[in-house]
Design a protein around this motif. Structure first.
Motif: not given
Lengths: 299, 281, 357
Positions: B18, B20-25, B27-28, B31, B244, B247, B251
């Protein structure tokens, strides 16, 4: 007396399977027509145009094999074909490896239905963010000054940032794996959830260890889920171009990227050839996977 | 290794999965609160600010970073998604209605419809562009791109409705006919209210898929950009935190849409269980 | 009495299966007709063809003087009560009943006062007062049954088809609904065609009873005729009150595995020959007892008996393994105790036997 009703009901349900009646035909016509005009016709057109003559800026409807010969003698195009197949295989394997254990946990080990639903919903929530934004989100993660390099340097595992993380084949693979592995987790968890727990109990009572149960019961019963997931992932990865455009810095060219650049420079016939090759590749992959499992039955 | 050990191990793994799934989001999202216009899309956060959100709406003084061309794109994407939603839901309901009776050739028709969601966007997009070129039709988001969106979303609506009709007891329709009510009125007064939750799901599917769709739109729309195309345009240039921020906003918009769906769903379920005497009484 | 519904040579097939094989039928006005048939005999199909839900391959359906073979269901004015009731789950009890009046294609009721009066009259007729506002999920099986009936009757159809209407109710309720159904029908004055798989229900409720066997009408008549003079071995077997012996005609009787069985009068014509004696016409005597000249007697071994309150059913095993049933009504005599595995003589009067040849 209930038996009477049941048998008679079954009989009436088995309505005569003759050709579509007038009403059925009218109900089907709009949808079928739409698909023929806007799906089958464009695909047929693509095949047709792949045999047209390409001049610098336009195409002429004179039939020729020239574009095909160019495609199969050019290192760029063949390279793209090879890259597409390679990336597809790696991502497919990665989604299975990454997704299977999570599916195993959600589908088999979580007995609580509410928790199971919550976990599955958690997997789906990222889809409520735009696909393109999700791809872009990997840039600040993987970049030279990105989150991963920063964390690794903070805890002292590395002293120099790893540059190969972004704008490489690796970043494309990481991005695609994250985006598509949910399509693998879903079908596998669904299949695992359908396994009758008493079968596993019985095997345990007979003294079978976990690995033996896994090999002889769980793995075979979850295979249809893996295949259905593989169909989803394959279809999507083979048609990809956005992830490689965003994360490879033009280093990774898939067939999809070839089509986009050829269309950009008005080389319609070359684009069409690449499109037909991609269609054939995908058709072969899906047909092979469908031989293993009947999609209509499993859904 | 015993079963509880394996369960624990898999639980830890799933947590990491999870992340892995959410990490980038995550961070985004962090930022997107970077200061601007000098702050870039990377750590560390120089200063927390909502600069990039203001930048999106054109509320900041002009700078070297061009604003995202989203104002018109947003309108187009919404309208396109609406049109797609309506048409593909109607097609999905009628096609699924036809599939309630068995007929020869149903297998072929089934796969023809499902093909629409399987064929990658680049291929139909390219094909459509070629057809439009050959026939001399101008490409527009509301024309050539719209029909492709329906090709993509109609199968989803169809499958949802197929599942709904599978569990539908048609004797209530026959009961209505036998009371002297015409088939058309029966559909409106009996069938439709009962399948409404399914129709709502089909609409939700169609709307969100179309709203986010870009590979079909890329070739089949003309000069006017839809929202995803505007974002796709930023791929080739330097990325700024305004993307970002955008994004994060999309969401939130999706969640708003999901809540509307949940509320409507809840209302229709409550209406089914309703106790009060109806307005006609 | 004139006929309200006439079917001639109606055929309906599903693939190779003949569900209706040349149905000839004529139903009188203002009467209660029960249609009795074993499972798979095509009863439900027959009702669905009459209602117009299924198209027959051939044959004509005339309803109140008009040919309705090609009339869609909603223009036939024939009511249908489903076994599962098929209530509209999104509407309240009141709205379920008002639905037909408000929405029908011909002559919908737009006057709210008139509508309300009609609906409330019907609600009190079927005894649902006080439940108007309930959802259909909040009422019991018997109440659902009444809603289904009320919803149909309020539209004043010329005929009502009931598909196993009591099948989904428990035994207690079933008995009560039987008399209520008859009462409600008498007040409305329309023809009811009630399909059932239960012979007692069919005989108890129908002014006329139709027996359906293997996709054809085997017999039509009043309960008494059907019960006492079934026209074929199949009907007799389905009535569940006859011991049947197969065999063939011979000199001085009917030859069966039990020997020559005597009878009086002329045998009835039937495709497969059989000899039938009703359960309650048989007398049980000690083995070896003498029979009079007008009697037929065979022997059997007692197996068990079953007490039903008003009668005792005793089961005997004949020499060829066949089970023979005897019903003794307790109003006639006190129950006797028979010893298991003992042989008894079973005797009946020649004139009571029915012979089909």
């Amino acid at each position: 007396m209930t038996m009477t009703a049941v048998t008679e009901e079954i009989k009436t349900e088995k309505a005569a399977a003759n050709g579509p009646s007038g009403k059925t035909l009218w109900l089907l016509a709009p949808g079928v027509l739409w698909m023929l005009l806007f799906l089958v016709l464009p695909l047929a057109m693509m095949l047709y145009v792949s045999f047209w003559t390409q001049t610098t800026f336009k195409i002429e409807p004179t039939l020729t094999l020239k574009s095909w010969i160019t495609f199969f003698t050019s290192d760029t195009y063949l390279g793209a074909l090879w890259t597409t197949v390679r990336i597809w295989l790696i991502v497919l394997a990665a989604t299975v490896v990454v997704g299977y254990p999570a599916a195993l946990f959600v589908g088999l080990f979580v007995k609580n239905k509410t928790l199971q639903t919550v976990l599955l919903v958690l997997c789906v929530i990222p889809f409520w963010t735009s696909f393109l934004i999700r791809v872009l989100a990997w840039r600040p993660m993987l970049g030279k000054e990105g989150a991963i390099n920063m964390i690794l340097m903070k805890i002292g595992i590395i002293s120099q940032p790893i540059e190969v993380l972004l704008f490489s084949e690796l970043s494309v693979i990481i991005g695609m794996t994250q985006i598509y592995c949910v399509f693998m987790v879903g079908p596998i968890a669904f299949m695992l959830g359908r396994i009758d727990p008493s079968i596993i109990e019985a095997a345990k009572d007979l003294g079978a260890g976990f690995w033996r149960i896994f090999r002889t019961i769980i793995l075979p019963l979850s295979m249809p889920g893996v295949v259905v997931g593989a169909i989803f992932v394959s279809v999507m990865v083979l048609g990809e171009f956005a992830t490689s455009a965003a994360l490879s810095g033009r280093k990774v060219n898939l067939l999809g990227n070839i089509i986009v650049t050829q269309v950009g420079s008005l080389k319609w016939a070359f684009a069409a050839v690449a499109g037909v090759v991609l269609t054939i590749l995908m058709g072969a992959v899906v047909a092979a996977l469908l031989r293993v499992v009947d999609l209509r039955k499993e859904l | 290794m015993n079963a509880s050990g394996i369960k624990f191990g898999l639980g830890v793994y799933t947590t990491l999965f999870l992340v892995f799934l959410y990490g980038p989001l995550v961070v985004l999202a962090i930022l997107s609160f970077q200061t601007g216009p000098e702050g870039g899309p990377q750590f560390p956060i120089i200063e927390w600010s909502t600069y990039w959100y203001k930048h999106l709406f054109g509320l900041t003084p002009p700078s070297r970073i061009a604003p995202l061309p989203i104002d018109q794109g947003l309108g187009r994407s919404m309208l396109l998604a609406m049109m797609t939603m309506v048409v593909s839901t109607i097609l999905g309901v009628t096609a699924a209605q036809a599939f309630r009776r068995k007929f020869t050739g149903s297998g072929v028709v089934f796969y023809l419809i499902v093909l629409g969601m399987m064929v990658p966007g680049v291929l139909v997009g390219l094909g459509m562009a070629l057809v439009a070129n050959t026939l001399g039709i101008e490409r527009h988001w509301w024309g050539t791109a719209f029909v492709l969106h329906v090709v993509y979303t109609f199968p989803f609506a169809f499958l949802v409705m197929l599942a709904i009709f599978n569990r539908f007891d048609s004797s209530v329709e026959e009961a209505s006919w036998s009371l002297g009510v015409s088939p058309a009125r029966t559909f409106r007064k009996v069938t439709f209210p009962l399948i409404f939750p399914g129709v709502l799901s089909a609409m939700l599917f169609a709307f969100t898929l179309s709203y986010d769709e870009f590979s079909r739109t890329l070739f089949a729309s003309g000069r006017d950009l839809t929202l995803p195309l505007a974002i796709y345009g930023t791929f080739s240039v330097e990325v700024h935190p305004n993307v970002f921020a955008f994004g994060v906003l999309t969401t939130l918009f999706s969640f708003a849409l999901l809540s509307v769906y949940a509320v409507l769903m809840g209302l229709s379920v409550r209406r089914a269980k309703r106790i009060a005497v109806q307005e006609e009484a | 009495m004139s006929a309200v519904l006439q079917l001639s040579n109606v055929v309906k097939t599903y693939g190779d299966l003949r569900a209706l094989d040349g149905i000839e039928l004529s139903l009188p006005e203002d009467s209660y007709v029960s249609l009795l048939g074993p499972s798979g005999s095509g009863k439900t199909t027959l009702l669905r063809v009459i209602a117009g839900f299924e198209q027959p391959e051939s044959g004509a359906i005339r309803f109140s003087g008009k040919d309705v073979s090609n009339t869609p269901p909603h223009e036939r004015n024939i009511g249908f009560v489903f076994q599962n009731f098929a209530l509209f789950p999104h509407l309240s009890v009141y709205d379920n009943i008002a639905f037909g009046l408000v929405n029908r294609a011909v002559d919908p009721v737009t006057d709210m006062k008139l509508l309300d009066r009609k609906v409330r009259d019907m609600i009190s007729l079927v005894g649902l007062a006080g439940l108007e506002g309930r959802a259909t999920t909040q009422i019991s099986g018997g109440q659902k049954q009444r809603v289904a009936l009320a919803r149909t009757l309020v539209t004043e159809p010329q005929m009502v088809l009931l598909d196993e209407p009591l099948g989904a109710l428990d035994a207690n309720l079933r008995a009560r609904m039987r008399s209520e159904l008859r009462m409600i029908r008498e007040r409305c004055g329309v023809t009811f065609l009630h399909v059932t798989g239960s012979e007692t229900e069919a005989l108890a409720m129908g002014d006329t009873v139709l027996v359906l066997d293997r996709a054809r009408i085997a017999q039509q008549g009043d309960s008494d005729t059907i019960y006492n003079r079934p026209c074929s071995p199949a009907v007799a077997r389905f009535l569940n009150c006859y011991n049947l012996f197969s065999g063939k005609m011979a000199d001085g009787g009917f030859a069966t595995a039990q020997g020559l069985l005597g009878f009086q009068g002329h045998p009835q014509r039937a495709a497969d020959p059989a000899y039938a004696i009703r359960y309650d016409r048989v007398d049980i005597r000690p083995a070896g007892a003498a029979a009079t000249a007008d009697e037929v007697q065979i022997e059997g071994t007692f197996i068990a008996s079953e007490y039903t309150g008003s009668a005792v059913n005793a089961f005997f095993s004949l020499d060829d393994g066949k089970v023979f049933e005897v019903e003794a009504h307790l109003s006639h005599r006190a129950p006797e105790n028979y010893e298991p595995h003992r042989r008894y003589a079973l005797a009946w009067k020649r004139e009571d036997a029915l012979v089909f040849a």
